[in-house]
Design a protein around this motif. Structure first.
Motif, PDB file in Angstrom:
ATOM      1  N   THR A 248       0.884  -1.161   0.000  1.00 61.29           N
ATOM      2  CA  THR A 248       0.000   0.000   0.000  1.00 61.29           C
ATOM      3  C   THR A 248       0.922   1.211   0.000  1.00 61.29           C
ATOM      4  O   THR A 248       1.406   1.652   1.037  1.00 61.29           O
ATOM      5  N   ARG A 249       1.195   1.703  -1.197  1.00 63.20           N
ATOM      6  CA  ARG A 249       2.191   2.762  -1.335  1.00 63.20           C
ATOM      7  C   ARG A 249       1.826   3.689  -2.492  1.00 63.20           C
ATOM      8  O   ARG A 249       1.441   3.232  -3.564  1.00 63.20           O
ATOM      9  N   PHE A 250       1.980   4.991  -2.260  1.00 57.42           N
ATOM     10  CA  PHE A 250       1.717   5.996  -3.284  1.00 57.42           C
ATOM     11  C   PHE A 250       2.981   6.807  -3.501  1.00 57.42           C
ATOM     12  O   PHE A 250       3.595   7.279  -2.544  1.00 57.42           O
ATOM     13  N   GLU A 251       3.382   6.948  -4.755  1.00 59.33           N
ATOM     14  CA  GLU A 251       4.564   7.730  -5.093  1.00 59.33           C
ATOM     15  C   GLU A 251       4.139   8.934  -5.935  1.00 59.33           C
ATOM     16  O   GLU A 251       3.497   8.765  -6.973  1.00 59.33           O
ATOM     17  N   PHE A 252       4.507  10.109  -5.462  1.00 57.93           N
ATOM     18  CA  PHE A 252       4.174  11.338  -6.181  1.00 57.93           C
ATOM     19  C   PHE A 252       5.461  12.068  -6.526  1.00 57.93           C
ATOM     20  O   PHE A 252       6.291  12.330  -5.656  1.00 57.93           O
ATOM     21  N   THR A 253       5.625  12.389  -7.799  1.00 57.46           N
ATOM     22  CA  THR A 253       6.787  13.147  -8.236  1.00 57.46           C
ATOM     23  C   THR A 253       6.346  14.442  -8.883  1.00 57.46           C
ATOM     24  O   THR A 253       5.531  14.438  -9.821  1.00 57.46           O
ATOM     25  N   GLY A 254       6.863  15.543  -8.354  1.00 55.22           N
ATOM     26  CA  GLY A 254       6.635  16.850  -8.936  1.00 55.22           C
ATOM     27  C   GLY A 254       7.950  17.444  -9.404  1.00 55.22           C
ATOM     28  O   GLY A 254       9.013  16.832  -9.272  1.00 55.22           O
ATOM     29  N   THR A 255       7.887  18.638  -9.933  1.00 56.81           N
ATOM     30  CA  THR A 255       9.106  19.284 -10.420  1.00 56.81           C
ATOM     31  C   THR A 255      10.010  19.752  -9.280  1.00 56.81           C
ATOM     32  O   THR A 255      11.148  20.149  -9.518  1.00 56.81           O
TER      33      THR A 255
END
Length: 389
Positions: A248-255
């Motif tokens: 159960t994992r969420f990865e968020f990549t922004g600038t």
């Protein structure tokens, strides 16, 4: 009104948990005053838990709705019944808190939303994962622009392991006619809601769904979906009920950085340079944006159902803003329907999609179903440790 009188409709696994754990959490604000199920044995079991053999009960939801004993209803029935019961409750002047999903297909949910708006009553959906402090913090970071513009988001929702006995525990489970889908409609409304809550609804979807891959069922138990967003960012959503231990994992990549979110932890790696600007202006071909020291933030566990329920009651009593308003339930369902539609057509699905096309294809699935239940145990199980996975 000093206290909200609650009627519970549906006393299966989820409804039974309301009877045991949730409907007594804040007695000064609300109380359970009536229950309903189509099976008398479940009503009898609930009365035993409540310690009152004369507790008001009904075998028909309309009778509870029209009884005058309740101000609001909690709907914990099989999925197809959620909008039907909600609409009748709104028409009777009652507030509604629906278990997820608020419906199986968006077309009927729009009617549900219209009935709620016309009634002026409070409408909530039980997205208990929105109470998770780690996800709340991440949403705050994304919305404030702290992480820059979104580039990629990935949900690993693969910890929903279920046995064949689970699917055999009810004749409605894992069928197109009874449930309207599998992991997408039962377990993953939470994560699909969180993904849109954090990232918004994508502009188009392409998905592969596997039907009965791990279980003897006709609906999906393994899904990989690819999303494209309006700004060009991409997303990936993976789920199954056939892997263990899963994740159960969420990865968020922004600038301006990447965050890995787990239910009680955020691991944050910020960039000191905007990555999109840096790649255009850097002189060296292998130059990298500067990184800040990684941070690890640990959070308390989610309060879950009791917090959403109390917030729903506070909205009725005091006009408190809702954490999980019912009209937002259509967003995750839109993504869910689009994933199904893409897998059925083996093509991209643009959002908003053709709701009539989806409805007609779902009806064909129901009409051509060959599902035969080998076992129906009817056993009501303890769900207290299943809400995160």
């Amino acid at each position: 009104m000093d206290k909200v009188r609650l009627g519970l409709i549906g006393i299966g696994n989820m409804g039974g948990d309301y009877v045991k754990n949730h409907c007594h959490a804040t007695p000064e604000k609300f109380e359970l005053t009536a229950i309903c199920d189509i099976k008398q044995e479940r009503i009898d079991a609930a009365k035993e838990i409540l310690g009152n053999p004369d507790f008001p009960s009904f075998l028909n939801s309309d009778d509870l709705i029209n009884s005058g004993l309740v101000d609001a209803v909690i709907i914990a029935t099989p999925h197809y019944d959620h909008p039907k019961i909600a609409i009748r409750a709104f028409e009777a002047g009652l507030h509604v808190l629906s278990e997820k999903p608020i419906g199986v297909y968006t077309k009927i949910v729009r009617e549900e939303m219209e009935a709620a708006e016309k009634s002026g009553k409070v409408f909530g959906v039980m997205y208990n994962q929105r109470t998770t402090p780690a996800y709340r913090k991440l949403r705050e970071m994304i919305q404030s622009g702290e992480l820059g513009e979104m580039k990629r988001a990935i949900w690993y929702a693969t910890g929903w392991y279920r046995t064949q006995a689970y699917y055999d525990s009810g004749d409605w489970r894992a069928t197109w006619a009874g449930e309207g889908g599998g992991v997408l409609l039962n377990q993953c409304p939470h994560h699909l809601d969180l993904m849109q809550w954090l990232c918004g609804v994508p502009k188009r979807v392409h998905a592969s769904a596997y039907y009965g891959k791990y279980h003897d069922i006709e609906v999906e138990d393994d899904v990989t979906a690819f999303f494209e967003y309006e700004n060009g960012a991409t997303g990936l959503f993976l789920t199954t009920t056939g892997e263990w231990p899963g994740a159960t994992r969420f990865e968020f990549t922004g600038t301006k950085g990447t965050v890995i979110a787990e239910p009680n932890k955020l691991t944050i790696t910020r960039t000191l340079d905007d990555t999109d600007i840096f790649l255009k202006e850097a002189e060296g071909g292998f130059a990298k944006p500067r990184l800040a020291e990684p941070e690890v933030l640990i959070f308390d566990k989610a309060k879950g159902h009791p917090e959403v329920l109390e917030n729903f009651v506070d909205a009725i009593l005091y006009g408190t803003p809702m954490l999980s308003p019912g009209n937002e339930g259509i967003n995750g369902l839109t993504i869910s329907n689009a994933i199904h539609l893409s897998s059925w057509t083996n093509d991209w699905v643009d959002l908003p999609f053709d709701e009539d096309k989806f409805y007609n294809m779902l009806q064909d699935k129901i009409k051509n179903s060959t599902a035969v239940k080998k076992l129906t145990t009817g056993k009501v199980e303890d769900l207290s440790n299943t809400y995160g996975n």
